[in-house]
Design a protein around this motif. Structure first.
Motif, PDB file in Angstrom:
ATOM      1  N   LYS A  58      33.863 -17.616  12.966  1.00 33.37           N
ATOM      2  CA  LYS A  58      33.324 -17.390  14.551  1.00 33.37           C
ATOM      3  C   LYS A  58      33.396 -15.947  14.927  1.00 33.37           C
ATOM      4  CE  LYS A  58      34.482 -21.746  16.831  1.00 33.37           C
ATOM      5  NZ  LYS A  58      33.201 -21.673  17.318  1.00 33.37           N
ATOM      6  N   GLU A  59      32.643 -15.565  15.660  1.00 36.02           N
ATOM      7  CA  GLU A  59      32.450 -14.111  16.275  1.00 36.02           C
ATOM      8  C   GLU A  59      33.650 -13.763  16.927  1.00 36.02           C
ATOM      9  OE1 GLU A  59      29.562 -11.236  18.767  1.00 36.02           O
ATOM     10  OE2 GLU A  59      29.307 -13.374  18.765  1.00 36.02           O
ATOM     11  N   ASP A  60      34.384 -12.428  16.991  1.00 35.82           N
ATOM     12  CA  ASP A  60      35.408 -12.129  17.300  1.00 35.82           C
ATOM     13  C   ASP A  60      35.011 -11.337  18.764  1.00 35.82           C
ATOM     14  OD1 ASP A  60      37.805 -11.341  18.330  1.00 35.82           O
ATOM     15  OD2 ASP A  60      37.987  -9.405  16.815  1.00 35.82           O
ATOM     16  N   ILE A  61      35.212 -12.162  19.657  1.00 33.80           N
ATOM     17  CA  ILE A  61      34.714 -11.727  21.286  1.00 33.80           C
ATOM     18  C   ILE A  61      35.819 -11.039  21.895  1.00 33.80           C
ATOM     19  CG2 ILE A  61      33.672 -12.384  23.224  1.00 33.80           C
ATOM     20  CD1 ILE A  61      32.050 -14.271  21.788  1.00 33.80           C
ATOM     21  N   PRO A  75      48.426 -11.969  20.457  1.00 32.95           N
ATOM     22  CA  PRO A  75      48.621 -13.075  19.257  1.00 32.95           C
ATOM     23  C   PRO A  75      49.588 -12.843  18.145  1.00 32.95           C
ATOM     24  CG  PRO A  75      46.286 -12.740  19.832  1.00 32.95           C
ATOM     25  CD  PRO A  75      47.001 -11.773  20.250  1.00 32.95           C
ATOM     26  N   VAL A  76      49.719 -11.579  17.927  1.00 34.11           N
ATOM     27  CA  VAL A  76      50.669 -11.163  16.832  1.00 34.11           C
ATOM     28  C   VAL A  76      52.124 -11.189  17.577  1.00 34.11           C
ATOM     29  CG1 VAL A  76      51.417  -9.441  15.278  1.00 34.11           C
ATOM     30  CG2 VAL A  76      49.160  -9.611  15.674  1.00 34.11           C
ATOM     31  N   ILE A  77      52.284 -10.870  18.668  1.00 35.17           N
ATOM     32  CA  ILE A  77      53.527 -10.763  19.310  1.00 35.17           C
ATOM     33  C   ILE A  77      53.862 -12.306  19.616  1.00 35.17           C
ATOM     34  CG2 ILE A  77      54.679 -10.349  21.378  1.00 35.17           C
ATOM     35  CD1 ILE A  77      53.102  -7.908  21.929  1.00 35.17           C
ATOM     36  N   ALA A  78      52.974 -13.312  19.734  1.00 33.47           N
ATOM     37  CA  ALA A  78      53.201 -14.674  19.663  1.00 33.47           C
ATOM     38  C   ALA A  78      53.728 -15.147  18.493  1.00 33.47           C
ATOM     39  CB  ALA A  78      52.146 -15.246  20.432  1.00 33.47           C
ATOM     40  N   VAL A 215      42.265 -18.604  26.780  1.00 36.10           N
ATOM     41  CA  VAL A 215      40.716 -19.225  26.945  1.00 36.10           C
ATOM     42  C   VAL A 215      39.560 -18.126  26.567  1.00 36.10           C
ATOM     43  CG1 VAL A 215      40.840 -18.419  29.473  1.00 36.10           C
ATOM     44  CG2 VAL A 215      39.096 -20.110  28.788  1.00 36.10           C
ATOM     45  N   GLU A 216      40.144 -16.935  26.477  1.00 32.45           N
ATOM     46  CA  GLU A 216      39.272 -15.908  26.293  1.00 32.45           C
ATOM     47  C   GLU A 216      39.116 -15.628  24.788  1.00 32.45           C
ATOM     48  OE1 GLU A 216      36.891 -14.871  28.155  1.00 32.45           O
ATOM     49  OE2 GLU A 216      37.381 -15.043  30.112  1.00 32.45           O
ATOM     50  N   TYR A 217      40.016 -16.107  24.108  1.00 31.50           N
ATOM     51  CA  TYR A 217      40.294 -15.760  22.618  1.00 31.50           C
ATOM     52  C   TYR A 217      39.430 -16.817  21.887  1.00 31.50           C
ATOM     53  CZ  TYR A 217      44.329 -12.659  23.319  1.00 31.50           C
ATOM     54  OH  TYR A 217      45.211 -11.986  23.823  1.00 31.50           O
ATOM     55  N   THR A 218      38.905 -16.015  20.652  1.00 30.26           N
ATOM     56  CA  THR A 218      38.045 -16.716  19.691  1.00 30.26           C
ATOM     57  C   THR A 218      38.545 -16.463  18.270  1.00 30.26           C
ATOM     58  OG1 THR A 218      36.464 -14.926  19.653  1.00 30.26           O
ATOM     59  CG2 THR A 218      36.038 -16.596  21.265  1.00 30.26           C
ATOM     60  N   GLY A 219      37.912 -17.238  17.405  1.00 30.18           N
ATOM     61  CA  GLY A 219      38.013 -16.804  15.992  1.00 30.18           C
ATOM     62  C   GLY A 219      39.544 -16.970  15.737  1.00 30.18           C
ATOM     63  N   PHE A 220      39.752 -15.738  14.781  1.00 32.48           N
ATOM     64  CA  PHE A 220      40.934 -15.833  14.334  1.00 32.48           C
ATOM     65  C   PHE A 220      42.550 -15.357  15.293  1.00 32.48           C
ATOM     66  CE2 PHE A 220      42.996 -16.863  10.245  1.00 32.48           C
ATOM     67  CZ  PHE A 220      44.175 -15.998  10.242  1.00 32.48           C
TER      68      PHE A 220
END
Length: 321
Positions: A58-61, A75-78, A215-220
């Motif tokens: 998926k595109e990283d937006i 996401p890394v902190i989580a 909600v705004e996160y995509t892809g990896f």
């Protein structure tokens, strides 16, 4: 071994996450009278692999008005604390990566860092729904962490230690789920809220917040948030097994079965229970969530501490505690 051990553990955890997602969907489908994944691969076994590949492609937006640096690192902190807490979980007397004298305190302290990642991701997205989901998550995790910690005070009093290996060793005769049944109930319910699992999945309430804090996160990057959630399922099931189910200690003295198998059997009972609850209970309201934590679980945890202290001094019963 210093390098190989964490790598092996990471591979095991990733394998667990892959299979547990598939298992959860299968179990929920079976309990609700419908089919789970059954198209990709034999019996749908490759469905989770296909989902991972889809996320990778998926595109990283990144939203135009987002805080780009914080948006990327959230996401890394989580995720990192979710993996770091596994170091102190003793699977067998010899299979523990970091036998810390304050292992339980380390778990509680490090796991709380995930809240920062969730809150940062929601705020950095510059999206009102994401921010509301992040605020819910912070309020929920902080509120339920208090009864969660207080629920294990009875275990600490009984074992006389916050070292997880010593807590397991103290349960050779009696598992703490029996004398600490109130503490176990509070701990289990609070752990559901800490994991954002149904019926406490308010931070990800898609019916209200589109998708909550991510909600705004995509892809990896989105996959990292989901990965952290399932790694915490692994960690919390392991911690519950250690604190209340005797860890690797056998049932009825059946020590012919290897300790790791006893641990895994109890571990998977807890994991199955988490999936069972998701298939059974509906999501509760946010006001009900907060009332349960502060008005029910917290008083019960306090009562359990008082009861444990009193019964520990009663002749005959004290040895049970």
């Amino acid at each position: 071994m210093t390098i190989l051990g964490p790598v092996v553990l990471l591979l095991v955890v990733l394998g667990f996450v892959t299979m547990s997602i598939l298992f959860e969907r299968k179990v929920i489908g079976w309990m609700q009278g419908r089919h789970g994944p059954n198209r990709v691969g034999p019996w749908g076994m490759l469905q989770t692999v296909a989902d991972v590949l889809k996320l990778l492609l998926k595109e990283d937006i990144i939203p135009a008005k987002a805080d780009r640096s914080l948006f990327k690192i959230a996401p890394v902190i989580a995720f990192v604390p979710a993996f770091a807490v596994l170091a102190v979980i003793p699977f067998t007397p010899k299979l523990v990566f970091a036998d810390l004298g304050v292992g339980l305190l380390y778990y509680i302290a490090v796991s709380s860092i995930t809240t920062i990642g969730v809150l940062a991701g929601g705020w950095a997205s510059n999206n009102k729904y994401a921010l509301l989901g992040a605020m819910r998550s912070a309020a929920q995790m902080i509120s339920y962490e208090i009864p969660l910690v207080m629920a294990v005070v009875g275990v600490i009093m009984s074992a006389g230690s916050i070292n997880l290996v010593k807590i397991v060793e103290a349960q050779q005769d009696v598992w703490y789920i029996l004398p600490q049944i109130i503490g176990f109930a509070v701990f289990f319910v609070a752990s559901l809220a800490e994991l954002n699992r149904t019926p406490f999945d308010l931070p990800e309430a898609e019916s209200e917040l589109v998708s909550g804090y991510h909600v705004e996160y995509t892809g990896f990057r989105f996959a990292f948030f989901m990965l952290a959630e399932y790694v915490y399922v692994f960690a919390m099931a392991g911690l519950t097994t250690v604190l209340f189910l005797g860890g690797w200690n056998p049932v009825f003295g059946l020590d012919v079965i290897p300790p790791i198998l006893w641990f895994l059997l109890k571990f998977f009972v807890i994991v199955f229970s988490l999936f069972w609850i998701r298939a059974t209970l509906p999501r509760i309201r946010i006001d009900q969530l907060m009332q349960l934590g502060w008005k029910v679980l917290l008083p019960l945890a306090l009562a359990n501490i008082f009861l444990s202290a009193v019964l520990k001094e009663v002749p005959g019963i004290g040895n049970f505690y």
